[in-house]
Design a protein around this motif. Structure first.
Motif, PDB file in Angstrom:
ATOM      1  N   ILE A 102      37.267   9.555 -11.891  1.00  0.00           N
ATOM      2  CA  ILE A 102      36.297   8.520 -11.540  1.00  0.00           C
ATOM      3  C   ILE A 102      34.974   9.203 -11.195  1.00  0.00           C
ATOM      4  CG2 ILE A 102      35.701   6.697  -9.913  1.00  0.00           C
ATOM      5  CD1 ILE A 102      39.339   7.489 -10.449  1.00  0.00           C
ATOM      6  N   ILE A 103      33.888   8.767 -11.833  1.00  0.00           N
ATOM      7  CA  ILE A 103      32.568   9.374 -11.628  1.00  0.00           C
ATOM      8  C   ILE A 103      31.573   8.271 -11.310  1.00  0.00           C
ATOM      9  CG2 ILE A 103      30.723  10.758 -12.661  1.00  0.00           C
ATOM     10  CD1 ILE A 103      32.887  11.835 -14.636  1.00  0.00           C
ATOM     11  N   ASP A 104      30.930   8.372 -10.150  1.00  0.00           N
ATOM     12  CA  ASP A 104      29.904   7.418  -9.738  1.00  0.00           C
ATOM     13  C   ASP A 104      28.538   8.091  -9.854  1.00  0.00           C
ATOM     14  OD1 ASP A 104      31.989   5.722  -9.177  1.00  0.00           O
ATOM     15  OD2 ASP A 104      31.973   6.125  -7.015  1.00  0.00           O
ATOM     16  N   PHE A 105      27.590   7.417 -10.499  1.00  0.00           N
ATOM     17  CA  PHE A 105      26.310   8.046 -10.791  1.00  0.00           C
ATOM     18  C   PHE A 105      25.238   6.986 -10.984  1.00  0.00           C
ATOM     19  CE2 PHE A 105      28.170   6.924 -14.788  1.00  0.00           C
ATOM     20  CZ  PHE A 105      27.141   6.696 -15.681  1.00  0.00           C
ATOM     21  N   VAL A 106      23.989   7.435 -11.010  1.00  0.00           N
ATOM     22  CA  VAL A 106      22.866   6.541 -11.273  1.00  0.00           C
ATOM     23  C   VAL A 106      22.621   6.516 -12.776  1.00  0.00           C
ATOM     24  CG1 VAL A 106      20.436   6.071 -10.870  1.00  0.00           C
ATOM     25  CG2 VAL A 106      21.850   6.949  -9.012  1.00  0.00           C
ATOM     26  N   TYR A 107      22.822   5.349 -13.361  1.00  0.00           N
ATOM     27  CA  TYR A 107      22.810   5.159 -14.812  1.00  0.00           C
ATOM     28  C   TYR A 107      21.447   4.649 -15.282  1.00  0.00           C
ATOM     29  CZ  TYR A 107      23.696   2.502 -19.157  1.00  0.00           C
ATOM     30  OH  TYR A 107      23.631   1.981 -20.415  1.00  0.00           O
ATOM     31  N   TYR A 108      20.865   5.337 -16.261  1.00  0.00           N
ATOM     32  CA  TYR A 108      19.664   4.873 -16.952  1.00  0.00           C
ATOM     33  C   TYR A 108      20.031   4.654 -18.426  1.00  0.00           C
ATOM     34  CZ  TYR A 108      16.677   6.555 -13.082  1.00  0.00           C
ATOM     35  OH  TYR A 108      16.074   6.779 -11.861  1.00  0.00           O
ATOM     36  N   PRO A 109      19.785   3.476 -18.989  1.00  0.00           N
ATOM     37  CA  PRO A 109      20.089   3.283 -20.413  1.00  0.00           C
ATOM     38  C   PRO A 109      19.229   4.159 -21.321  1.00  0.00           C
ATOM     39  CG  PRO A 109      18.950   1.373 -19.512  1.00  0.00           C
ATOM     40  CD  PRO A 109      19.304   2.245 -18.360  1.00  0.00           C
ATOM     41  N   SER A 110      18.043   4.534 -20.838  1.00  0.00           N
ATOM     42  CA  SER A 110      17.162   5.462 -21.552  1.00  0.00           C
ATOM     43  C   SER A 110      16.215   6.062 -20.523  1.00  0.00           C
ATOM     44  CB  SER A 110      16.381   4.756 -22.664  1.00  0.00           C
ATOM     45  OG  SER A 110      15.526   3.770 -22.113  1.00  0.00           O
ATOM     46  N   ILE A 111      15.413   7.047 -20.945  1.00  0.00           N
ATOM     47  CA  ILE A 111      14.508   7.698 -20.006  1.00  0.00           C
ATOM     48  C   ILE A 111      13.191   8.004 -20.699  1.00  0.00           C
ATOM     49  CG2 ILE A 111      15.344  10.034 -20.493  1.00  0.00           C
ATOM     50  CD1 ILE A 111      14.407   8.740 -17.007  1.00  0.00           C
ATOM     51  N   ASN A 112      12.108   7.688 -20.006  1.00  0.00           N
ATOM     52  CA  ASN A 112      10.756   8.029 -20.458  1.00  0.00           C
ATOM     53  C   ASN A 112      10.218   9.067 -19.489  1.00  0.00           C
ATOM     54  OD1 ASN A 112       8.022   8.187 -21.076  1.00  0.00           O
ATOM     55  ND2 ASN A 112       7.784   5.995 -21.413  1.00  0.00           N
ATOM     56  N   MET A 113       9.941  10.279 -19.979  1.00  0.00           N
ATOM     57  CA  MET A 113       9.533  11.386 -19.121  1.00  0.00           C
ATOM     58  C   MET A 113       8.017  11.589 -19.100  1.00  0.00           C
ATOM     59  SD  MET A 113      11.926  13.088 -17.442  1.00  0.00           S
ATOM     60  CE  MET A 113      11.468  14.818 -17.374  1.00  0.00           C
ATOM     61  N   GLU A 114       7.249  10.670 -19.695  1.00  0.00           N
ATOM     62  CA  GLU A 114       5.797  10.825 -19.628  1.00  0.00           C
ATOM     63  C   GLU A 114       5.339  10.749 -18.170  1.00  0.00           C
ATOM     64  OE1 GLU A 114       3.841  11.645 -22.183  1.00  0.00           O
ATOM     65  OE2 GLU A 114       5.704  11.749 -23.344  1.00  0.00           O
ATOM     66  N   SER A 115       4.323  11.552 -17.840  1.00  0.00           N
ATOM     67  CA  SER A 115       3.941  11.723 -16.442  1.00  0.00           C
ATOM     68  C   SER A 115       2.847  10.732 -16.040  1.00  0.00           C
ATOM     69  CB  SER A 115       3.472  13.159 -16.196  1.00  0.00           C
ATOM     70  OG  SER A 115       3.329  13.397 -14.816  1.00  0.00           O
ATOM     71  N   HIS A 116       3.227   9.443 -15.929  1.00  0.00           N
ATOM     72  CA  HIS A 116       2.336   8.434 -15.373  1.00  0.00           C
ATOM     73  C   HIS A 116       3.204   7.319 -14.781  1.00  0.00           C
ATOM     74  CE1 HIS A 116       3.085   6.098 -19.070  1.00  0.00           C
ATOM     75  NE2 HIS A 116       2.799   7.212 -19.737  1.00  0.00           N
ATOM     76  N   TRP A 117       2.619   6.559 -13.877  1.00  0.00           N
ATOM     77  CA  TRP A 117       3.425   5.601 -13.122  1.00  0.00           C
ATOM     78  C   TRP A 117       3.995   4.495 -14.001  1.00  0.00           C
ATOM     79  CZ3 TRP A 117       2.403   0.425 -12.696  1.00  0.00           C
ATOM     80  CH2 TRP A 117       1.137  -0.020 -13.066  1.00  0.00           C
ATOM     81  N   GLN A 118       3.299   4.150 -15.096  1.00  0.00           N
ATOM     82  CA  GLN A 118       3.827   3.111 -15.988  1.00  0.00           C
ATOM     83  C   GLN A 118       5.137   3.556 -16.629  1.00  0.00           C
ATOM     84  OE1 GLN A 118       0.692   4.328 -16.048  1.00  0.00           O
ATOM     85  NE2 GLN A 118      -0.817   2.708 -16.454  1.00  0.00           N
ATOM     86  N   ALA A 119       5.226   4.853 -16.966  1.00  0.00           N
ATOM     87  CA  ALA A 119       6.466   5.376 -17.543  1.00  0.00           C
ATOM     88  C   ALA A 119       7.604   5.283 -16.539  1.00  0.00           C
ATOM     89  CB  ALA A 119       6.264   6.814 -18.009  1.00  0.00           C
TER      90      ALA A 119
END
Length: 487
Positions: free
Chosen positions: A313-330
């Protein structure tokens, strides 16, 4: 003498020449001013407001306390995070920024504070020149985590070697397990609370195999190094440890050299590659890893993992995708929730289920339960409406306590204008219960532009804090920290 040696020796001599200056004070708290550096301002959303760097290294005693600091707590809480000394021409958060550590010292109900920059080799070069050096853009910032290991404090940055510090937060230098570790170490190692072993890994963007798994004993000796084959050089920020396995998630955030050379965020999301879950037998180095493929998703941080009834059993914070651009909108475009994956050890069938709907990250637990069946975990809440309003990240208005057994949660709401960070669980000495201790975090108050250190009762999580330590200074938003006992 070549330039490299001259820069290092000159910088070390400058550091050694610094003397303590006790400034006069008419009231508590008592300041001890160590060093002040030239300040600057930036319009970058990651370098203003709650994220704005501080430029003074100080020490504070006789801090004002609302409530009571538990007498039995002897030790320190120390937290790391990015704090650029010189104004950057560009800034790829969260990958950049000179590391600064902030320590809270507990002594028989009294508490003090201290902060120090981590004096890395790259920072020494820049201090000599008095400015940011573009050629050091990929330096070891040592800015992500800090752990206690034996009698050492190790500041961690996953693409560099640890930097050793003493408990006064003075930098000693790079540390490499008596020459047995080369290049780098993860920022998220795992301590086995039963064996005392330190489990960690190293990933490379250039050399195959791109991933290696290590085990070190309590004496600081590496006792195992195992290569793990993965297809591409990817960012692997955290790992899971259970009774029998070290577990890695190979998510398709792939390193891109051309973007790195162009001084851009050097990662590309390639969901067509899917995510691989890698199970490594932690007891038998001759046993080949097990690779399980799933649909693409991203994970920064794991809450915990354990084995039960022939299941992992593994509990984690799940992101369906990730945008690594360095601005707050990302950052605002990235959505997450706490999730559980259940792996059948016989059939390798994978089942996923949500543990909550809130947008969260920076999960933590009582580390005495790491790798074991547990019930409670903690995260800050990421408020997307607030992020949109502030146009800046890292404003966390509350903490969440998850009961992962009953799939319920409780929320501790900070006062208006106050924002926390990663929670840490501070156990009572000789505690027997998972809730026998305190949940603590730095809390920034934008109304006063100062910070508090807040301690909550995990058994009464929604109630007022047990203790609030009032700092007359601001602690910038940061990353990860740990409680380290005097023993």
């Amino acid at each position: 003498m070549n330039r490299r040696k001259f820069l290092i020796q000159s910088s070390l001599a400058a550091v050694a020449a610094i003397t303590w200056d006790h400034l006069p004070s008419q009231s508590t708290p008592v300041y001890k001013h160590y060093k002040h550096y030239k300040s600057w301002k930036s319009d970058n959303s990651f370098l203003k407001g709650i994220n704005e760097p501080v430029f003074a290294e100080i020490e504070l005693d006789n801090l004002k306390i609302s409530g009571t600091i538990p007498q039995q707590l002897q030790g320190m809480y120390v937290r790391n995070g990015p704090n650029p000394m010189f104004k950057p021409t560009s800034y790829n958060y969260p990958l950049e920024g000179d590391g600064m550590v902030h320590g809270m010292y507990f002594d028989q109900g009294k508490i003090g504070y201290k902060n120090r920059w981590i004096q890395t080799r790259g920072l020494a070069y820049e201090r000599f020149e008095g400015k940011e050096l573009a050629e050091l853009k990929f330096k070891n910032y040592a800015n992500t985590n800090i752990i206690g290991y034996g009698d050492k404090l190790l500041a961690l940055y996953e693409v560099g070697l640890p930097y050793q510090m003493d408990k006064n937060l003075e930098t000693i230098g790079e540390w490499n397990f008596q020459g047995k570790l080369e290049q780098s170490m993860t920022a998220h190692p795992k301590f086995d609370p039963e064996t005392g072993e330190l489990h960690f890994y190293q990933y490379s963007f250039f050399n195959t195999p791109y991933l290696h798994y290590y085990i070190a004993n309590q004496k600081g000796e590496i006792v195992r190094k195992s290569p793990i084959e993965i297809a591409n050089p990817v960012l692997i920020h955290d790992m899971v440890l259970t009774k029998n396995y070290a577990i890695f998630f190979d998510c398709p955030l792939v390193f891109n050299m051309s973007k790195a050379k162009a001084n851009k965020t050097p990662f590309m999301w390639q969901p067509e590659a899917g995510t691989k879950i890698i199970l490594v037998d932690r007891h038998n180095p001759n046993k080949k890893p097990i690779y399980l493929k799933t649909d693409a998703f991203w994970v920064w941080h794991f809450m915990n993992g354990f084995e039960e009834n022939n299941k992992i059993i593994i509990d984690f914070v799940y992101y369906p995708s990730i945008n690594m651009e360095s601005h707050w909108q990302a950052m605002l475009s990235n959505k997450s929730n706490l999730q559980r994956i259940i792996i059948d050890q016989k059939t390798h069938q994978i089942v996923s289920e949500k543990l909550g709907d809130h947008y969260v990250d920076f999960p933590s637990i009582n580390t005495q339960k790491l790798g074991q069946t547990y019930r409670f975990g903690y995260t800050p809440l990421i408020d997307t409406e607030l992020l949109s309003q502030k146009k800046s990240p890292n404003y966390f208005p509350s903490l969440i306590q998850y009961d992962v057994m009953n799939k319920t949660h409780k929320i501790h709401q900070f006062k208006p204008g106050c924002y926390g960070g990663e929670p840490v669980f501070i156990p009572n000495p000789n505690s027997q219960s998972e809730l026998d201790g305190y949940v603590a975090t730095f809390v920034y108050n934008e109304n006063t532009n100062t910070s508090d250190f807040v301690m909550l009762d995990p058994a009464n999580f929604e109630s007022e804090p047990i203790a609030t330590v009032h700092l007359p200074v601001r602690v910038p938003s940061g990353f990860h920290g740990n409680w380290i006992t005097d023993s």
